[in-house]
Design an enzyme around this catalytic site. Sequence first.
Site, mmCIF file in Angstrom:
data_model
loop_
_atom_site.group_PDB
_atom_site.id
_atom_site.type_symbol
_atom_site.label_atom_id
_atom_site.label_comp_id
_atom_site.label_asym_id
_atom_site.label_seq_id
_atom_site.Cartn_x
_atom_site.Cartn_y
_atom_site.Cartn_z
ATOM 1 N N GLU A 1 6.950 -44.017 59.402
ATOM 2 C CA GLU A 1 7.525 -44.042 60.753
ATOM 3 C C GLU A 1 6.576 -43.400 61.761
ATOM 4 O OE1 GLU A 1 11.603 -42.775 61.072
ATOM 5 O OE2 GLU A 1 11.525 -42.701 63.262
ATOM 6 N N ASP B 1 20.863 -43.559 52.934
ATOM 7 C CA ASP B 1 19.951 -42.522 53.417
ATOM 8 C C ASP B 1 20.543 -41.154 53.100
ATOM 9 O OD1 ASP B 1 17.651 -41.745 54.671
ATOM 10 O OD2 ASP B 1 18.304 -42.303 56.700
#
Length: 289
Positions: free
Chosen positions: A190, A91
């Site tokens: 998300e 990430d």
Amino acid sequence: MSDSPDTHRKISTHTFHLKKQRGEQLTMLTAYDYPTARAVDLAGIDSILVGDSLGMVVLGYENTLPVTMEEMLHHCRAVSRGASRALLIGDMPFMSYQVNSQEAVRNAGRFLQEAGMDAVKLEGGRERLEAIQAIVGSGIPVLGHLGLTPQSVHQLGGYKAQGTTATAARRLLEDALLLEDSGCFGIVLESVPARVAEYISSRLSIPTIGIGAGGGCDGQVLVTHDLLGLFDKFTPKFVKQYATLHKHIDTALAAFKKEVETGIFPGPDHSFSIPDKEWQLFLEEDGVS
Ligand code: KIV
């Protein structure tokens, strides 16, 4: 060799593509260390995300903003030593890809060159296309991330569901299509309403991986610490706890404290011995008869 994603072959971005085509669900979990990576890999999970959520989950920061490249690379290296099958995704932390495309490519490259990752993830939609195209153009697979993007928590005004109005949902769809056009091999959605996420998923040829985005995505990701119930402090609405490990940890730690304080641990089972003859010799040599 067949193209079927079996249980032994290394997972690639091509596997993601195949599973989307076949309507098979993708699984992804976070890991930040060697033993967790090993467990997740052995469980046959398709992909391991070394998420910047590690800032909150293991480093104790209030949000993901303080996480640095060096911290990410350190944890990615540990994970890459523990996993051999899952697709490993690093990430990109806050400010490692926002400044300009050159820095974005350089930092994305470090995840593969120095930390054993197979791909990177970064947050954002239309404002990130240049960076995404530059990274993909240098041969590095990119996973997009739309909806609630925690690195923009201050701009979003908190950790709230996104795409809850017609206009916001339209913008999310447009961003998802732009990310696909820019070469992302998948997109994390998300905290997006289930109907919106399902619709976006149906409009894309690349897979969506949902977290708090309902069952209509092409796969699901969770933070492993949440799934295992390692904390009792806070559990987001979208998390299903498959275990409550914090209870076992609390019980074990209390038992250790009690046994040490009462002299039960360590007993003979957990101690080493010296043969009687050697012990006598030792005492004699030390003047003890
Ligand atoms: O950082 C992270 O763990 C993530 C997942 C929650 C998708 O971005």
